[in-house]
Write an enzyme that holds these catalytic residues in place. Sequence first.
Site, PDB file in Angstrom:
ATOM      1  N   GLY A 132       0.844  -1.206   0.000  1.00  9.79           N
ATOM      2  CA  GLY A 132       0.000   0.000   0.000  1.00  9.79           C
ATOM      3  C   GLY A 132       0.869   1.241   0.000  1.00  9.79           C
TER       4      GLY A 132
ATOM      5  CB  SER B 188       4.237   6.437   1.854  1.00  8.48           C
ATOM      6  OG  SER B 188       4.742   7.044   3.018  1.00  8.48           O
TER       7      SER B 188
ATOM      8  CB  SER C  62      -1.780   2.913   2.913  1.00 10.37           C
ATOM      9  OG  SER C  62      -0.764   1.953   3.108  1.00 10.37           O
TER      10      SER C  62
ATOM     11  CE  LYS D  74       3.564   0.121   3.320  1.00 15.52           C
ATOM     12  NZ  LYS D  74       3.177   1.547   3.097  1.00 15.52           N
TER      13      LYS D  74
ATOM     14  CB  SER E 267       5.498  -4.277  -2.568  1.00 17.97           C
ATOM     15  OG  SER E 267       4.526  -4.297  -1.558  1.00 17.97           O
TER      16      SER E 267
HETATM   17  N1  PPS Z   1      10.599   8.227  -2.914  1.00 13.99           N
HETATM   18  C1  PPS Z   1       9.970   7.504  -1.979  1.00 13.99           C
HETATM   19  N2  PPS Z   1       8.873   6.772  -2.302  1.00 13.99           N
HETATM   20  C2  PPS Z   1       8.262   6.049  -1.351  1.00 13.99           C
HETATM   21  N3  PPS Z   1       8.665   5.966  -0.045  1.00 13.99           N
HETATM   22  C3  PPS Z   1       9.768   6.676   0.321  1.00 13.99           C
HETATM   23  C4  PPS Z   1      10.456   7.469  -0.621  1.00 13.99           C
HETATM   24  N4  PPS Z   1      11.504   8.071   0.015  1.00 13.99           N
HETATM   25  C5  PPS Z   1      11.480   7.661   1.287  1.00 13.99           C
HETATM   26  N5  PPS Z   1      10.417   6.809   1.487  1.00 13.99           N
HETATM   27  C6  PPS Z   1      10.189   6.101   2.751  1.00 13.99           C
HETATM   28  O1  PPS Z   1      10.500   4.736   2.472  1.00 13.99           O
HETATM   29  C7  PPS Z   1       9.447   3.871   2.864  1.00 13.99           C
HETATM   30  C8  PPS Z   1       9.085   2.881   1.745  1.00 13.99           C
HETATM   31  O2  PPS Z   1      10.076   1.928   1.568  1.00 13.99           O
HETATM   32  P1  PPS Z   1       9.726   0.522   0.919  1.00 13.99           P
HETATM   33  O3  PPS Z   1      10.968  -0.284   1.041  1.00 13.99           O
HETATM   34  O4  PPS Z   1       8.495  -0.008   1.562  1.00 13.99           O
HETATM   35  O5  PPS Z   1       9.409   0.893  -0.603  1.00 13.99           O
HETATM   36  S1  PPS Z   1       9.343  -0.084  -1.866  1.00 13.99           S
HETATM   37  O6  PPS Z   1       8.544  -1.256  -1.474  1.00 13.99           O
HETATM   38  O7  PPS Z   1      10.711  -0.460  -2.231  1.00 13.99           O
HETATM   39  O8  PPS Z   1       8.680   0.685  -2.955  1.00 13.99           O
HETATM   40  C9  PPS Z   1       8.237   4.742   3.149  1.00 13.99           C
HETATM   41  O9  PPS Z   1       7.711   4.212   4.358  1.00 13.99           O
HETATM   42  P2  PPS Z   1       6.151   3.982   4.615  1.00 13.99           P
HETATM   43  O10 PPS Z   1       5.600   5.374   4.784  1.00 13.99           O
HETATM   44  O11 PPS Z   1       6.139   3.205   5.899  1.00 13.99           O
HETATM   45  O12 PPS Z   1       5.535   3.224   3.471  1.00 13.99           O
HETATM   46  C10 PPS Z   1       8.793   6.150   3.310  1.00 13.99           C
HETATM   47  O13 PPS Z   1       8.921   6.451   4.665  1.00 13.99           O
HETATM   48  N1  ADP Z   2      -8.096   2.288   9.808  1.00 12.42           N
HETATM   49  C1  ADP Z   2      -6.787   2.573   9.888  1.00 12.42           C
HETATM   50  N2  ADP Z   2      -5.861   1.611   9.701  1.00 12.42           N
HETATM   51  C2  ADP Z   2      -4.527   1.921   9.780  1.00 12.42           C
HETATM   52  N3  ADP Z   2      -4.037   3.143  10.055  1.00 12.42           N
HETATM   53  C3  ADP Z   2      -4.927   4.149  10.244  1.00 12.42           C
HETATM   54  C4  ADP Z   2      -6.328   3.905  10.163  1.00 12.42           C
HETATM   55  N4  ADP Z   2      -6.972   5.070  10.380  1.00 12.42           N
HETATM   56  C5  ADP Z   2      -6.023   6.002  10.599  1.00 12.42           C
HETATM   57  N5  ADP Z   2      -4.777   5.454  10.534  1.00 12.42           N
HETATM   58  C6  ADP Z   2      -3.531   6.214  10.762  1.00 12.42           C
HETATM   59  O1  ADP Z   2      -2.835   6.299   9.512  1.00 12.42           O
HETATM   60  C7  ADP Z   2      -1.426   6.321   9.754  1.00 12.42           C
HETATM   61  C8  ADP Z   2      -0.796   5.188   8.948  1.00 12.42           C
HETATM   62  O2  ADP Z   2       0.591   5.215   9.115  1.00 12.42           O
HETATM   63  P1  ADP Z   2       1.509   3.936   8.952  1.00 12.42           P
HETATM   64  O3  ADP Z   2       0.893   2.751   9.614  1.00 12.42           O
HETATM   65  O4  ADP Z   2       2.889   4.321   9.362  1.00 12.42           O
HETATM   66  O5  ADP Z   2       1.428   3.720   7.351  1.00 12.42           O
HETATM   67  P2  ADP Z   2       2.469   3.017   6.376  1.00 12.42           P
HETATM   68  O6  ADP Z   2       3.225   1.999   7.191  1.00 12.42           O
HETATM   69  O7  ADP Z   2       1.603   2.388   5.326  1.00 12.42           O
HETATM   70  O8  ADP Z   2       3.353   4.099   5.853  1.00 12.42           O
HETATM   71  C9  ADP Z   2      -1.214   6.154  11.259  1.00 12.42           C
HETATM   72  O9  ADP Z   2      -1.023   7.426  11.835  1.00 12.42           O
HETATM   73  C10 ADP Z   2      -2.547   5.548  11.721  1.00 12.42           C
HETATM   74  O10 ADP Z   2      -2.862   5.879  13.051  1.00 12.42           O
END
Ligand code: PPS
Ligand code: ADP
Length: 194
Positions: free
Chosen positions: A31, A33, A35, A37, A105
Site C-alpha cells: 500500500g 506510504s 496507508s 501498513k 511494493s
Molecule cells: N521516494 C519515496 N517513495 C516512497 N517511499 C519513500 C520514498 N523516500 C522515502 N520513502 C520512505 O521509504 C518507505 C518505503 O520503503 P519501501 O521499502 O516499503 O518501498 S518499496 O517497497 O521499495 O517501494 C516509506 O515508508 P512507509 O511510509 O512506511 O511506506 C517512506 O517512509
Molecule cells: N483504519 C486505519 N488503519 C490503519 N491506520 C490508520 C487507520 N486510520 C487512521 N490510521 C492512521 O494512519 C497512519 C498510517 O501510518 P503507517 O501505519 O505508518 O502507514 P504506512 O506503514 O503504510 O506508511 C497512522 O497514523 C494511523 O494511526
Amino acid sequence: MKHNKKQNYSVNRLGRALINKHKPCLIWFTGLSGSGKSTIANLLEKELHKKQIHTYTLDGDNLRRGLNKDLLFTKEDRIENLRRTAEVAKLFIDAGLVVIAAFISPYNKIREDIKAIVGSDYYIEVFVNTPLEVCEQRDIKGLYKKARSGEIKNFTGISSPFENPISPTIEIKTLKETPEEAVSKILTLLENKL
Ligand SMILES: Nc1ncnc2c1ncn2[C@@H]1O[C@H](COP(=O)(O)OS(=O)(=O)O)[C@@H](OP(=O)(O)O)[C@H]1O
Ligand SMILES: Nc1ncnc2c1ncn2[C@@H]1O[C@H](COP(=O)(O)OP(=O)(O)O)[C@@H](O)[C@H]1O
C-alpha cells in the site's frame, strides 16, 4: 554463472512446524506510504504473539537502514529491495516463522515474483487500500509535502507509480475499517492456515 546443486539438510520445514506447533507463512502488506501498513502489521504481530505464534516483522523503512541501505527509490532499486526481502522472508519461513512484511511494493510483477520466491501456498497478500488524498492528508512523516515541492524524487503516488493489486488475498479499506477490524479479518483467515 556456476550453479551448485542444492545441499539438503535433514531438519526441514515440517519438523520445525511440529516443534513450533504452527505452520509458517508470509503476510505481505502492500500500500501507499501512510496507508496504514505498519500500524496494522504491528497490531497483528501483537495479537499473534499473544497466541504464542513465532513471528518476525520485516519493514521497508527498517530494512533500508541495514540490509538494503545501498538502495534508493528508482524502479530498479525497489525491485532489488523487494527481491532481497522476499529471499529473507523465505529463509524465515524455512525457520518456521510467521513473517509479516510491510513494504509499499508498488508493482504487480514484483508482487508476483515475491509469491513465486516464497511459494504461493505460503503467501498471503494484504492490500491496505487508502486513497492517495487521505495518505497525503495524514502525511505523518511530512514526505508528501517534500514530494510535492520536488525535494524528494520518485515518490510513490506523486512521481512514481502504485499499481493496485489485482487479486489480493485480503483488502483493507482503512476509511471503513479500524486497525482492530483489519487484524480480526486477517486472524480469521489464518485460523485455517497455521
Ligand atoms: N521516494 C519515496 N517513495 C516512497 N517511499 C519513500 C520514498 N523516500 C522515502 N520513502 C520512505 O521509504 C518507505 C518505503 O520503503 P519501501 O521499502 O516499503 O518501498 S518499496 O517497497 O521499495 O517501494 C516509506 O515508508 P512507509 O511510509 O512506511 O511506506 C517512506 O517512509
Ligand atoms: N483504519 C486505519 N488503519 C490503519 N491506520 C490508520 C487507520 N486510520 C487512521 N490510521 C492512521 O494512519 C497512519 C498510517 O501510518 P503507517 O501505519 O505508518 O502507514 P504506512 O506503514 O503504510 O506508511 C497512522 O497514523 C494511523 O494511526
